[in-house]
Write a protein that holds these residues in place. Structure first.
Motif, PDB file in Angstrom:
ATOM      1  N   SER A 175       0.830  -1.205   0.000  1.00  0.00           N
ATOM      2  CA  SER A 175       0.000   0.000   0.000  1.00  0.00           C
ATOM      3  C   SER A 175       0.864   1.255   0.000  1.00  0.00           C
ATOM      4  CB  SER A 175      -0.932   0.010   1.211  1.00  0.00           C
ATOM      5  OG  SER A 175      -1.817  -1.082   1.161  1.00  0.00           O
ATOM      6  N   LYS A 226      -8.676  10.998  -4.471  1.00  0.00           N
ATOM      7  CA  LYS A 226      -8.792  10.248  -3.220  1.00  0.00           C
ATOM      8  C   LYS A 226      -9.619   8.986  -3.438  1.00  0.00           C
ATOM      9  CE  LYS A 226      -9.837  11.264   1.619  1.00  0.00           C
ATOM     10  NZ  LYS A 226     -10.337  12.293   2.533  1.00  0.00           N
ATOM     11  N   LYS A 227     -10.756   9.146  -4.103  1.00  0.00           N
ATOM     12  CA  LYS A 227     -11.630   8.012  -4.392  1.00  0.00           C
ATOM     13  C   LYS A 227     -10.904   6.965  -5.243  1.00  0.00           C
ATOM     14  CE  LYS A 227     -15.328   7.854  -7.397  1.00  0.00           C
ATOM     15  NZ  LYS A 227     -16.595   8.349  -7.953  1.00  0.00           N
ATOM     16  N   HIS A 234      -7.717   6.446  -5.525  1.00  0.00           N
ATOM     17  CA  HIS A 234      -6.645   5.788  -4.781  1.00  0.00           C
ATOM     18  C   HIS A 234      -7.197   4.771  -3.786  1.00  0.00           C
ATOM     19  CE1 HIS A 234      -2.704   4.984  -3.357  1.00  0.00           C
ATOM     20  NE2 HIS A 234      -3.097   5.211  -2.124  1.00  0.00           N
ATOM     21  N   TYR A 235      -8.251   5.119  -3.097  1.00  0.00           N
ATOM     22  CA  TYR A 235      -8.846   4.166  -2.160  1.00  0.00           C
ATOM     23  C   TYR A 235      -9.349   2.933  -2.898  1.00  0.00           C
ATOM     24  CZ  TYR A 235      -8.682   7.444   1.785  1.00  0.00           C
ATOM     25  OH  TYR A 235      -8.276   8.285   2.794  1.00  0.00           O
ATOM     26  N   GLN A 289      -8.211  -0.850  -2.209  1.00  0.00           N
ATOM     27  CA  GLN A 289      -9.234  -1.880  -1.987  1.00  0.00           C
ATOM     28  C   GLN A 289      -9.053  -3.041  -2.958  1.00  0.00           C
ATOM     29  OE1 GLN A 289     -12.836   0.447  -2.261  1.00  0.00           O
ATOM     30  NE2 GLN A 289     -12.351   1.561  -0.392  1.00  0.00           N
TER      31      GLN A 289
END
Length: 150
Positions: A62, A80-81, A83-84, A88
């Motif tokens: 990560s 941000k979205k 990358h998350y 995941q």
């Protein structure tokens, strides 16, 4: 091309923790000097300081993805979205192959403690632990994801 998986496994066998092993294996791509990479990832071995939470190899992977594909603007919601979702996906792939991303679950069948001092790295230690292979596979997943999401 660098064989990051083999490097990560070798670093673990040299005595580095799982997170250190994976992050250090990617120094050719991250640009981090060894000392910085090792210090940054030193807290994440043994599932965060031997607490047996998220596998250190997953944490190291990560960190690599954060350095290479992460975001830095707190107002960039799309970055941000994205990358998350990437992290995941890393967790999904690792869990699908290994059965878990949690250190204590990955070490099932191995006598372990949550916390305490690190164990001495002996031949018996390496025989009973899946960690070298988990480091290898986490690094290979990063390489796959860098190709898939480039």
């Amino acid at each position: 091309m660098t064989d990051h998986g083999s490097l990560a496994e070798e670093y673990f066998r040299q005595g580095y923790n799982c997170a250190q092993s994976v992050l250090l294996a990617f120094s050719d791509l991250t640009g981090l000097d060894d000392d910085t990479a090792l210090r940054l990832s030193s807290s994440f071995g043994g599932g965060l300081g031997r607490l047996r939470e998220v596998c250190g190899a997953v944490s190291g992977a990560s960190m690599v993805l954060g350095l290479l594909k992460g975001y830095s603007d707190p107002d960039d919601r799309e970055a941000k979205k994205a990358h998350y979702h990437l992290i995941q996906e890393l967790a999904r792939r690792f869990r699908e192959e290994q059965g878990s991303i949690v250190c204590r679950e990955l070490l099932s069948g191995v006598q372990k403690t949550d916390g305490g001092d690190p164990e001495e790295r002996t031949a018996a230690y390496y025989r009973k632990r899946p960690c070298p292979e988990l480091c290898r596979r986490a690094a290979q997943l990063v390489d796959e994801m860098l190709t898939d999401f480039s």
